[in-house]
Scaffold this motif. Sequence first.
Motif, mmCIF file in Angstrom:
data_model
loop_
_atom_site.group_PDB
_atom_site.id
_atom_site.type_symbol
_atom_site.label_atom_id
_atom_site.label_comp_id
_atom_site.label_asym_id
_atom_site.label_seq_id
_atom_site.Cartn_x
_atom_site.Cartn_y
_atom_site.Cartn_z
ATOM 1 N N ASN A 3 -17.497 34.898 125.696
ATOM 2 C CA ASN A 3 -18.062 33.423 126.846
ATOM 3 C C ASN A 3 -19.160 32.992 126.063
ATOM 4 O O ASN A 3 -20.258 33.107 126.801
ATOM 5 C CB ASN A 3 -18.237 33.725 128.274
ATOM 6 N N VAL A 4 -19.089 31.271 125.605
ATOM 7 C CA VAL A 4 -20.892 30.477 125.497
ATOM 8 C C VAL A 4 -20.342 30.062 126.005
ATOM 9 O O VAL A 4 -20.008 29.087 126.366
ATOM 10 C CB VAL A 4 -20.436 30.316 123.996
ATOM 11 N N LEU A 5 -22.225 29.713 126.487
ATOM 12 C CA LEU A 5 -22.038 28.376 127.455
ATOM 13 C C LEU A 5 -23.429 27.945 126.630
ATOM 14 O O LEU A 5 -24.165 28.517 125.695
ATOM 15 C CB LEU A 5 -22.699 28.624 128.426
ATOM 16 N N ALA A 32 -21.370 20.256 117.175
ATOM 17 C CA ALA A 32 -19.841 20.413 116.679
ATOM 18 C C ALA A 32 -19.984 21.758 115.827
ATOM 19 O O ALA A 32 -18.721 22.346 115.582
ATOM 20 C CB ALA A 32 -19.685 19.111 115.715
ATOM 21 N N GLU A 33 -20.230 22.306 114.687
ATOM 22 C CA GLU A 33 -20.470 22.733 113.720
ATOM 23 C C GLU A 33 -20.018 24.683 114.360
ATOM 24 O O GLU A 33 -19.677 25.388 114.365
ATOM 25 C CB GLU A 33 -21.853 22.768 112.583
ATOM 26 N N PRO A 34 -21.505 24.565 115.560
ATOM 27 C CA PRO A 34 -21.403 26.006 115.819
ATOM 28 C C PRO A 34 -20.233 25.997 117.369
ATOM 29 O O PRO A 34 -19.724 27.305 117.395
ATOM 30 C CB PRO A 34 -22.952 26.049 116.839
ATOM 31 N N HIS A 35 -19.882 24.910 117.786
ATOM 32 C CA HIS A 35 -18.743 24.929 118.901
ATOM 33 C C HIS A 35 -17.519 25.201 117.693
ATOM 34 O O HIS A 35 -16.699 25.753 118.506
ATOM 35 C CB HIS A 35 -18.288 22.969 119.732
ATOM 36 N N ARG A 36 -17.592 24.620 116.970
ATOM 37 C CA ARG A 36 -15.950 24.845 115.975
ATOM 38 C C ARG A 36 -16.101 26.367 115.531
ATOM 39 O O ARG A 36 -15.026 27.026 115.340
ATOM 40 C CB ARG A 36 -15.905 23.592 114.456
ATOM 41 N N ASP A 44 -14.557 31.400 123.399
ATOM 42 C CA ASP A 44 -14.165 30.121 125.182
ATOM 43 C C ASP A 44 -15.742 29.754 124.646
ATOM 44 O O ASP A 44 -16.939 30.319 125.601
ATOM 45 C CB ASP A 44 -13.650 31.270 126.874
ATOM 46 N N ALA A 45 -15.586 28.646 125.005
ATOM 47 C CA ALA A 45 -17.251 27.916 124.509
ATOM 48 C C ALA A 45 -16.807 26.631 126.071
ATOM 49 O O ALA A 45 -16.270 25.773 126.588
ATOM 50 C CB ALA A 45 -17.516 26.722 123.820
ATOM 51 N N ALA A 221 -25.430 28.871 109.151
ATOM 52 C CA ALA A 221 -25.335 29.995 109.399
ATOM 53 C C ALA A 221 -25.976 31.070 110.589
ATOM 54 O O ALA A 221 -25.748 32.003 110.596
ATOM 55 C CB ALA A 221 -26.637 30.283 108.518
ATOM 56 N N LEU A 222 -26.088 30.060 111.667
ATOM 57 C CA LEU A 222 -26.856 30.361 112.528
ATOM 58 C C LEU A 222 -25.716 30.909 113.611
ATOM 59 O O LEU A 222 -25.538 32.321 114.102
ATOM 60 C CB LEU A 222 -27.225 29.394 114.058
ATOM 61 N N ALA A 223 -24.490 30.616 113.806
ATOM 62 C CA ALA A 223 -23.456 29.850 114.047
ATOM 63 C C ALA A 223 -22.917 31.714 113.757
ATOM 64 O O ALA A 223 -22.331 32.400 114.010
ATOM 65 C CB ALA A 223 -22.686 29.785 114.052
ATOM 66 N N GLU A 224 -22.599 31.700 112.098
ATOM 67 C CA GLU A 224 -22.206 33.310 111.768
ATOM 68 C C GLU A 224 -22.796 34.826 111.943
ATOM 69 O O GLU A 224 -21.962 34.921 112.192
ATOM 70 C CB GLU A 224 -21.768 32.385 110.478
ATOM 71 N N ARG A 225 -23.330 34.384 112.251
ATOM 72 C CA ARG A 225 -24.530 35.188 111.888
ATOM 73 C C ARG A 225 -24.021 35.618 113.913
ATOM 74 O O ARG A 225 -24.430 37.204 113.946
ATOM 75 C CB ARG A 225 -26.260 34.915 111.953
ATOM 76 N N LEU A 226 -24.142 34.461 114.681
ATOM 77 C CA LEU A 226 -24.044 35.205 116.367
ATOM 78 C C LEU A 226 -22.605 35.787 116.293
ATOM 79 O O LEU A 226 -22.513 36.410 117.178
ATOM 80 C CB LEU A 226 -24.498 33.875 116.936
#
Length: 251
Positions: A3-5, A32-36, A44-45, A221-226
């Motif tokens: 779960n992501v807030l 948009a990009e991290p959410h996607r 779940d966002a 890059a940040l979202a993919e690392r997470l």
Amino acid sequence: MTNVLFVVSAADHWTLKDGSEHPTGFWAEELAEPHRIFTEAGFDATIAAPNGVAPTLDRISIGPMGGSRSKREKIVDYLKKIKDQIDHPVNLSEVNHEEYDLVFYPGGHGPMEDLATDPTSGKILLERAQSGRTVAVLCHAPAALLAAKTNTGNAFAGFQVTGLSNLEERFNPFSFKAKWLLEDALKDAGLKYEKNKLPYMSKIVVDRNLYSGQNPQSSVALAERLVKDLRSDVKTTGFTEKNELNAGNAQ
């Protein structure tokens, strides 16, 4: 399920030192990009904002400064898909952040107006810092860390972090009227600020449970690392082996 807030600024302007209000909000790519990426990974966002106020899109972020036309069109199309979430965010004060594996802050100048001093957001970040649960901040969103205060200073003092640099900020002509700049404020709060040698090049920094990206170009890059770290469950204690070494070097 992970779960992501998303904690998104509710500000629609940035107050400058001459009292003028520069229109702003959240930066399109950074939401948009991290959410996607999180959604495609099966996460779940949930989007939350102070007082449940619908976040404002910074129109500059879907203009030429937002990248190529094709890139901007894809981002706008995705924002339309999640429009209902954006228009009806959860009230941040009603959120139990412990129910979320990740609390993610996208940028835009908005966080410098409200989240930098928001007590509810500050309490969430303070508790995340103390518990070791994952937090991520992007571009201008590290401003939110400034509200995470203890009796002796900032809860993230000593953490390595990145965010939009003074040099990058100066590409915005109105920034010369700013009351303060992010890089300076993070250093003043005791965080160990890092930046890429070249402006507007992607850079991410991970120190303990704090993930940060320097600019909009760092969004993917940040979202993919997470996604990688949360999927591999390396964050169960709030540290990775690498980050423990970083923490030692930061003392």
